[in-house]
Every structure is written in structure tokens, then in C-alpha cells.
Design an enzyme around this catalytic site. Structure first.
Site, PDB file in Angstrom:
ATOM      1  N   LEU A 216      12.577  21.075  10.424  1.00 23.13           N
ATOM      2  CA  LEU A 216      13.862  21.225  11.098  1.00 23.13           C
ATOM      3  C   LEU A 216      14.290  22.677  10.934  1.00 23.13           C
ATOM      4  CD1 LEU A 216      15.870  18.087   9.826  1.00 23.13           C
ATOM      5  CD2 LEU A 216      14.803  18.376  12.071  1.00 23.13           C
ATOM      6  N   ASP A 217      14.985  23.215  11.943  1.00 25.26           N
ATOM      7  CA  ASP A 217      15.528  24.568  11.809  1.00 25.26           C
ATOM      8  C   ASP A 217      16.467  24.626  10.608  1.00 25.26           C
ATOM      9  OD1 ASP A 217      14.212  25.224  14.134  1.00 25.26           O
ATOM     10  OD2 ASP A 217      15.978  25.074  15.412  1.00 25.26           O
ATOM     11  N   ARG A 218      16.616  25.811  10.052  1.00 27.09           N
ATOM     12  CA  ARG A 218      17.435  25.981   8.846  1.00 27.09           C
ATOM     13  C   ARG A 218      18.857  25.428   9.018  1.00 27.09           C
ATOM     14  NH1 ARG A 218      18.286  31.679   5.503  1.00 27.09           N
ATOM     15  NH2 ARG A 218      19.669  30.817   3.908  1.00 27.09           N
TER      16      ARG A 218
ATOM     17  N   ARG B 155      17.589  23.390  21.465  1.00 25.35           N
ATOM     18  CA  ARG B 155      18.579  24.463  21.616  1.00 25.35           C
ATOM     19  C   ARG B 155      18.380  25.226  22.924  1.00 25.35           C
ATOM     20  NH1 ARG B 155      17.910  27.299  15.792  1.00 25.35           N
ATOM     21  NH2 ARG B 155      19.520  28.710  16.598  1.00 25.35           N
TER      22      ARG B 155
END
Length: 319
Positions: A143-145, A246
């Protein structure tokens, strides 16, 4: 996997969890904290042996192989992941499901999944401190930060391999919740724009829509709730490209709230005024086939207080 350790050398007997794994990859996982260069050096010098024979880095382990590992200094994990750090301790409370094969955790926003790029540690390194007896903890996906929510970690290599197969076959279902600017058109149920990674002069990596040279990408969308100037949508990625959700929301004119790479500045300002200071992208639920229990599992991650409060305020404003 059984292990006998002497003063000089350790011997590991291979079980089904490491069957078919390359010896170099096995050693890199087994000797956490040892640089890869050191692993390849002991292989090259013949200090690692399998069934008393020298082997090459590409050798694939067989059941009941006995691996001889020479004495080699392993950096203590505590050196770079402090046990008493509040963020590390809080991870224990974030575990949604755990058995002897895998963990599903509600990853906090702001924590990277692994160390690197100036970070001394990430979630996987912290989990290895919390579970020191688990020698094979590995991320199944990422997962993205700044994204929160369901993250799957395997405790055994055989489980990791089986779950990766589900990702490749697209039988694992991941549903994200995202707050986006504007009114999402309910007829837009599939976004399939190709995505291409780009590196800016500053070194920052961004992803752009590119239907000629980009990688094929597919996200399914569904509207969950509408507010005055924004929409809560469910995004279900069919493919797993970097920043996919996104960029797919942005390219349709509906950037995600507080997205520092792909966001809408005016929308972000209005969200900050009601107290939202993090990316509103949350891996809400995860469904997969448990490789050992042979059951289909669905795990749901509750929203954190920042996301809950944002929704409550948006509902109040709409009423």
C-alpha cells in the site's frame, strides 16, 4: 524447517515451505540484516553447502536438503526498529486477523510498508520485531505510504507463493474507499486508462495516463455516498499498478482528497478546513482464499478517526 546451531556453523533442514526456492533468496530471507553482497560472497566462496556439496546461487532447494550456513554476523533488528516506539506498539492493536500462516493488519496512514528511501524501517520491519520467532514474514502486496487499511502478510513462503498466485489470477478482491472531488458519474463503472511511470528531474516518481506506452490498467468504481461537492466511492483495482486508483480518479476529473501528488489544491484546502490532513484512500476490505484452511476469507478494516470525522462533517453540511 529445523535448525541446529553450533559455535561455528548452523545447519537448516528444508521443509515444504522452502521447497523450490532458490538458495540465494532463501539465505537473503533467512539471514535478515546481512547485506546481499555478503550472502553472495559466502555462496561464491563455497562456504554455503547443501548436503555437503557446493552449489550455485540459482540452486533450487529440495525437501529435506540440509543447508550448511557459515558463521556470519546478523544485524540486530532492534538496532533500527526500536521496540518501545509507540508506532511499533500500536501495530499490535492494528492486527485484524492472525493465525500461524498469515496476518491481516490495518496499516496506519503515514507508515511505509518497508524501509528504504531515507526510512530506517517500515511496517514489515516493525512486525518482525513484534514477531521475532517468525523467520519468514513477507509482504503479500503493498500500500502507498499515505494509504491506510487492509495489508496482507504471509508467515510462510508456501503461503506467500499461493497468495501471489491469487493476485496473478485476479481472484483476490481488494476494495478501497476514496473521497473524491465533484459528483462521480454513476455510469462510469470501469476505468481502463494505461499507466506509465515517469521520473521527474527532482527524482520524484509520478504516474501518468499513457494509452500508447503505459501498462494496461483496470479499476472498477461504485458510488457509496454523495455530499455537497464530493463523492465517497468504492474503487476495486483489477490490476495492481503503482498509484493506480489515485491516477484513475484524477484522469476522470475527480482527484482524491489530500493527495499531495495528484490532488486538486482547492478541494484539498476545503477538506483541511474541516480537519482532514491525510490522503482519503483506505483499503476497506480484502477477500481471498486461505491456502491452508481452504476457506474464503473477508477481512474489513475500520476507518480511522480522521476519515470517520470527515464523513460525519460532510453529512452534517449536507443535512
Amino acid at each position: 524447517m529445523s535448525e541446529k546451531t553450533g559455535l561455528q556453523v548452523s545447519f537448516v533442514t528444508i521443509n515444504e515451505d522452502h521447497l523450490g526456492q532458490r538458495i540465494d533468496n532463501f539465505l537473503i530471507t533467512h539471514l535478515k540484516g546481512v547485506p546481499k553482497s555478503a550472502v553472495y560472497r559466502i555462496l561464491r566462496k563455497g562456504e554455503v553447502r547443501v548436503n555437503k556439496k557446493r552449489i550455485k546461487p540459482v540452486y533450487k532447494l529440495q525437501l529435506d536438503d540440509v543447508v550448511r550456513i557459515p558463521p556470519i554476523k546478523v544485524a540486530e533488528r532492534e538496532e533500527f526498529v526500536p521496540k518501545k516506539l509507540d508506532k511499533v506498539k500500536q501495530l499490535e492493536d492494528a492486527i485484524l486477523f492472525e493465525d500461524k500462516y498469515l496476518i491481516v493488519i490495518n496499516k496506519p496512514s503515514g507508515m511505509a510498508v518497508h524501509g528504504g528511501s531515507g526510512l530506517s524501517y517500515g511496517l514489515i520491519e516493525a512486525l518482525r520485531v513484534l514477531r521475532p520467532d517468525e523467520r519468514s514474514l513477507e509482504l503479500v502486496h503493498r500500500l502507498d505510504r499515505d494509504t491506510s487499511g487492509c495489508l496482507l502478510i504471509a508467515k510462510r513462503r508456501s503461503v506467500l507463493t499461493a497468495l501471489h498466485e491469487q493476485l496473478r489470477e485476479k481472484t483476490m478482491e481488494k476494495n478501497y474507499w476514496a473521497l473524491v472531488t465533484g459528483q462521480w458519474d454513476s455510469s462510469v463503472k470501469n476505468v481502463t486508462e494505461g499507466l506509465r511511470k515517469n521520473t521527474l528531474k527532482s527524482g520524484e516518481r509520478v504516474v501518468r495516463v499513457d494509452n500508447t506506452e503505459g501498462k494496461p490498467s483496470h479499476t472498477r468504481f461504485k458510488v457509496l455516498e454523495r455530499f455537497n461537492a464530493c463523492s465517497l466511492v468504492q474503487a476495486s483495482p483489477v490490476t495492481g499498478r503503482t498509484h493506480q486508483i489515485r491516477v484513475h480518479t484524477q484522469c476522470k476529473g475527480h482527484a482524491i482528497a489530500c493527495d499531495d501528488k495528484y490532488g486538486d489544491q482547492g478541494f484539498d484546502e476545503s477538506m483541511r478546513k474541516i480537519g482532514l490532513n491525510r490522503l482519503f484512500l483506505h483499503a476497506h476490505d480484502l477477500s481471498f482464499y486461505h491456502p491452508k484452511n481452504e476457506t474464503t476469507m473477508r477481512v474489513e478494516a475500520p476507518l480511522d478517526s480522521a476519515l470517520k470525522n470527515c464523513i460525519l462533517k460532510l453529512r452534517d453540511a449536507k443535512a
